[in-house]
Write an enzyme that holds these catalytic residues in place. Structure first.
Site, short mmCIF file in Angstrom:
data_model
loop_
_atom_site.label_atom_id
_atom_site.label_comp_id
_atom_site.label_asym_id
_atom_site.label_seq_id
_atom_site.Cartn_x
_atom_site.Cartn_y
_atom_site.Cartn_z
N ARG A 85 -22.35 -48.07 -46.18
CA ARG A 85 -22.40 -47.74 -47.62
C ARG A 85 -23.86 -47.73 -48.13
O ARG A 85 -24.14 -48.17 -49.25
CB ARG A 85 -21.57 -48.71 -48.46
N SER B 23 -13.84 -49.59 -54.56
CA SER B 23 -14.27 -50.95 -54.19
C SER B 23 -15.48 -51.33 -55.03
O SER B 23 -16.47 -50.61 -55.04
CB SER B 23 -14.67 -51.00 -52.72
N GLU C 27 -21.16 -52.67 -54.68
CA GLU C 27 -21.22 -51.31 -54.11
C GLU C 27 -21.43 -50.27 -55.22
O GLU C 27 -22.16 -49.29 -55.05
CB GLU C 27 -19.93 -51.00 -53.34
P1 FAD Z 1 -21.40 -40.65 -59.00
O1 FAD Z 1 -20.55 -41.81 -59.32
O2 FAD Z 1 -21.56 -39.60 -60.02
O3 FAD Z 1 -22.85 -41.16 -58.56
C1 FAD Z 1 -22.99 -42.21 -57.63
C2 FAD Z 1 -24.50 -42.45 -57.40
O4 FAD Z 1 -25.07 -41.32 -56.74
C3 FAD Z 1 -25.28 -42.60 -58.71
O5 FAD Z 1 -26.32 -43.52 -58.49
C4 FAD Z 1 -25.83 -41.21 -58.97
O6 FAD Z 1 -27.03 -41.25 -59.72
C5 FAD Z 1 -26.09 -40.71 -57.56
N1 FAD Z 1 -25.90 -39.26 -57.39
C6 FAD Z 1 -24.77 -38.55 -57.60
N2 FAD Z 1 -24.95 -37.25 -57.26
C7 FAD Z 1 -26.23 -37.14 -56.84
C8 FAD Z 1 -27.03 -36.06 -56.37
N3 FAD Z 1 -26.55 -34.82 -56.24
N4 FAD Z 1 -28.31 -36.31 -56.04
C9 FAD Z 1 -28.84 -37.57 -56.16
N5 FAD Z 1 -28.13 -38.63 -56.60
C10 FAD Z 1 -26.84 -38.42 -56.92
N6 FAD Z 1 -16.30 -44.48 -51.55
C11 FAD Z 1 -16.29 -44.56 -50.20
O7 FAD Z 1 -17.34 -44.56 -49.55
N7 FAD Z 1 -15.11 -44.63 -49.51
C12 FAD Z 1 -13.92 -44.61 -50.14
O8 FAD Z 1 -12.89 -44.67 -49.50
C13 FAD Z 1 -13.91 -44.55 -51.57
N8 FAD Z 1 -12.75 -44.57 -52.24
C14 FAD Z 1 -12.75 -44.52 -53.60
C15 FAD Z 1 -11.53 -44.56 -54.27
C16 FAD Z 1 -11.49 -44.51 -55.64
C17 FAD Z 1 -10.15 -44.54 -56.37
C18 FAD Z 1 -12.69 -44.41 -56.37
C19 FAD Z 1 -12.66 -44.31 -57.88
C20 FAD Z 1 -13.91 -44.40 -55.74
C21 FAD Z 1 -13.96 -44.45 -54.33
N9 FAD Z 1 -15.16 -44.44 -53.61
C22 FAD Z 1 -15.16 -44.48 -52.24
C23 FAD Z 1 -16.44 -44.39 -54.32
C24 FAD Z 1 -16.90 -42.96 -54.71
O9 FAD Z 1 -15.81 -42.08 -54.77
C25 FAD Z 1 -17.94 -42.39 -53.74
O10 FAD Z 1 -19.05 -43.24 -53.69
C26 FAD Z 1 -18.39 -40.99 -54.15
O11 FAD Z 1 -19.22 -40.45 -53.15
C27 FAD Z 1 -19.12 -40.96 -55.50
O12 FAD Z 1 -19.29 -39.60 -55.85
P2 FAD Z 1 -19.59 -39.17 -57.34
O13 FAD Z 1 -19.93 -37.71 -57.32
O14 FAD Z 1 -18.50 -39.57 -58.24
O15 FAD Z 1 -20.92 -40.01 -57.62
P1 NAP Z 2 -7.80 -52.41 -45.38
O1 NAP Z 2 -7.13 -51.48 -44.44
O2 NAP Z 2 -6.96 -53.36 -46.16
O3 NAP Z 2 -8.90 -53.23 -44.58
C1 NAP Z 2 -9.69 -54.21 -45.24
C2 NAP Z 2 -11.10 -54.10 -44.75
O4 NAP Z 2 -11.16 -54.44 -43.38
C3 NAP Z 2 -11.61 -52.70 -44.89
O5 NAP Z 2 -12.45 -52.65 -45.97
C4 NAP Z 2 -12.27 -52.37 -43.57
O6 NAP Z 2 -13.66 -52.22 -43.66
C5 NAP Z 2 -11.95 -53.54 -42.66
N1 NAP Z 2 -11.23 -52.99 -41.49
C6 NAP Z 2 -9.91 -52.71 -41.39
N2 NAP Z 2 -9.62 -52.26 -40.15
C7 NAP Z 2 -10.79 -52.22 -39.48
C8 NAP Z 2 -11.15 -51.85 -38.16
N3 NAP Z 2 -10.24 -51.40 -37.30
N4 NAP Z 2 -12.44 -51.95 -37.81
C9 NAP Z 2 -13.37 -52.38 -38.67
N5 NAP Z 2 -13.09 -52.75 -39.94
C10 NAP Z 2 -11.82 -52.68 -40.33
O7 NAP Z 2 -8.73 -51.58 -46.38
P2 NAP Z 2 -8.36 -50.79 -47.71
O8 NAP Z 2 -8.88 -51.51 -48.86
O9 NAP Z 2 -6.92 -50.37 -47.68
O10 NAP Z 2 -9.25 -49.48 -47.53
C11 NAP Z 2 -8.97 -48.56 -46.49
C12 NAP Z 2 -10.23 -47.78 -46.17
O11 NAP Z 2 -10.64 -47.01 -47.31
C13 NAP Z 2 -11.43 -48.67 -45.81
O12 NAP Z 2 -12.17 -48.02 -44.82
C14 NAP Z 2 -12.22 -48.75 -47.10
O13 NAP Z 2 -13.60 -48.93 -46.87
C15 NAP Z 2 -11.92 -47.38 -47.73
N6 NAP Z 2 -11.95 -47.49 -49.19
C16 NAP Z 2 -13.16 -47.53 -49.79
C17 NAP Z 2 -13.25 -47.60 -51.16
C18 NAP Z 2 -14.59 -47.59 -51.82
O14 NAP Z 2 -14.66 -47.43 -53.02
N7 NAP Z 2 -15.66 -47.74 -51.10
C19 NAP Z 2 -12.10 -47.65 -51.94
C20 NAP Z 2 -10.88 -47.63 -51.29
C21 NAP Z 2 -10.81 -47.54 -49.90
P3 NAP Z 2 -14.34 -50.80 -43.99
O15 NAP Z 2 -14.43 -50.76 -45.47
O16 NAP Z 2 -15.67 -50.93 -43.32
O17 NAP Z 2 -13.50 -49.71 -43.42
#
Ligand code: FAD
Ligand code: NAP
Length: 337
Positions: A164, A237, A333
């Site tokens: 991340r 998250s 995050e």
């Molecule tokens: P924004 O929220 O608009 O911006 C995020 C950051 O990036 C800000 O600092 C902004 O200034 C910067 N930014 C945006 N666009 C640009 C650009 N073109 N150039 C330079 N800077 C920029 N993330 C995960 O990694 N994995 C997941 O599974 C995941 N699941 C999610 C589930 C839900 C329900 C939600 C609400 C969020 C989730 N996220 C997840 C987080 C999010 O969706 C991601 O981080 C996504 O990439 C953000 O995109 P955005 O366009 O909305 O960015």
């Molecule tokens: P989950 O399956 O309940 O697992 C909990 C955590 O354990 C996860 O965050 C994951 O880390 C880790 N994990 C699970 N299995 C793993 C494996 N085989 N090897 C290494 N790490 C493992 O997680 P969840 O909340 O339902 O989310 C599912 C996936 O979606 C995850 O990958 C999570 O990162 C992603 N997610 C991200 C966001 C966001 O906003 N960033 C929001 C929702 C879901 P990792 O996060 O490193 O995978």
């Protein structure tokens, strides 16, 4: 290009926080970006680049220029027997891109189904889910250098991707606007369904793994577990999953034998932040309209009219409490403004 004044950012952030931007501009072309940056420099304004607003928490009004990226388009720029290189403009919706690739049976991003936001924001935190990260298909990106107005190319190594993380969240924070991202996709997909929930879904439904079935599995798992931002404000998250040393892990394991953890290397373990927060008693907790989701405690929610600073205060309380109970420091995050 039209610069608007005193614009509500509520429709532009998935937390649904009611704040205002002093100036707001939506950029559809690179020349809009050049003009907007000229305006920002001339007026010495703070700048915020906005994609889909799904990884942002606004804690106050933004007294500067919000520049929303709306550059659209995608094109195959190269192909060989096994791969194709797809260049995608930064304003494209990430999940629509996934659906397009899945429909064409191009493998690589099917595990990243239903992540909200734009393509341009995806490299910012090297988006990841269900065992796959953007960096695995990332070829390069083009970015606008705010200080000079030049367009620079970044290859994978230049982006310094981590968990991340990327160079754009660290050394080069606020210095670049990502304009387009090129992905290297697989015509003969190598599938990754090692993640427990995906494996379970496929076997329970007797489904053969494919780009399409993995995408559908991820879609259904996510819909069942995560709050839909269209219904309840959230930014996914709130904290990253922390890494702890082997010594710390063994110490915690003595008191909490059921604690889940994943080995990264012989001295590093990843502990799910959701588990720590739940054990500390925060799952489903609510304080006014700010709360912790009842199914996924890593997700903080706005149940209606929470202020950004109320969500931030709640996050600080959770962080302090987890630190006191487990000696683990959670890192945010979500990007805080
Ligand atoms: P924004 O929220 O608009 O911006 C995020 C950051 O990036 C800000 O600092 C902004 O200034 C910067 N930014 C945006 N666009 C640009 C650009 N073109 N150039 C330079 N800077 C920029 N993330 C995960 O990694 N994995 C997941 O599974 C995941 N699941 C999610 C589930 C839900 C329900 C939600 C609400 C969020 C989730 N996220 C997840 C987080 C999010 O969706 C991601 O981080 C996504 O990439 C953000 O995109 P955005 O366009 O909305 O960015
Ligand atoms: P989950 O399956 O309940 O697992 C909990 C955590 O354990 C996860 O965050 C994951 O880390 C880790 N994990 C699970 N299995 C793993 C494996 N085989 N090897 C290494 N790490 C493992 O997680 P969840 O909340 O339902 O989310 C599912 C996936 O979606 C995850 O990958 C999570 O990162 C992603 N997610 C991200 C966001 C966001 O906003 N960033 C929001 C929702 C879901 P990792 O996060 O490193 O995978």
């Amino acid at each position: 290009m039209q610069i608007q004044e005193n614009i509500s950012l509520k429709p532009y952030n998935t937390f649904g926080i009611k704040v205002q931007a002093r100036y707001f501009v939506e950029c559809f072309h690179i020349h809009d970006i050049c003009d907007a940056i000229a305006f920002q420099k001339e007026n010495k304004l703070p700048l915020l680049i906005l994609g889909g607003g799904s990884n942002i928490l606004f804690t106050k009004d933004f007294e500067g220029l919000v520049l929303k990226i709306s550059l659209f388009g995608k094109k195959i720029i190269k192909e060989d027997e096994n791969h194709l290189w797809l260049k995608v403009q930064a304003g494209e919706n990430w999940n629509e891109l996934v659906e397009y690739c899945v429909a064409n049976n191009w493998g690589g991003i099917e595990n990243l189904t239903l992540i909200p936001g734009t393509v341009g924001a995806a490299p910012m935190q090297n988006i990841g889910a269900y065992g796959v990260e953007l960096q695995e298909v990332f070829e390069c990106l083009e970015a606008f250098h705010i200080a000079t107005g030049e367009i620079h190319r970044f290859d994978k190594k230049d982006c310094k991707f981590g968990y991340r993380e990327s160079v754009f969240k660290n050394e080069l924070k606020n210095q670049y606007i990502i304009l387009a991202v090129t992905l290297k996709l697989f015509k003969n997909p190598i599938l990754n369904y090692s993640y427990a929930d995906v494996q379970k879904f496929l076997s329970e439904h007797h489904i053969t793994p494919s780009v399409q079935s993995i995408s559908e599995a991820v879609r259904q798992i996510r819909l069942a577990k995560l709050p839909n931002p269209a219904e309840i404000g959230n930014a996914g998250s709130f904290f990253k999953n922390p890494y702890v040393s082997k010594k710390h892990y063994e110490y915690l394991k003595r008191d909490y034998p059921n604690m889940p953890a994943y080995t990264l290397d012989e001295n590093t373990y990843k502990v799910p932040a959701a588990w720590l927060i739940e054990q500390a008693g925060w799952k489903g907790y609510q304080e006014g309209d700010a709360g912790v989701h009842h199914k996924q405690p890593l997700v903080l929610i706005n149940k209606g009219n929470a202020k950004g600073h109320e969500i931030w205060q709640l996050a600080q309380k959770i962080k302090k409490n987890v630190e006191a109970k487990f000696g683990v420091t959670l890192q945010t995050e979500v990007n805080i403004y």
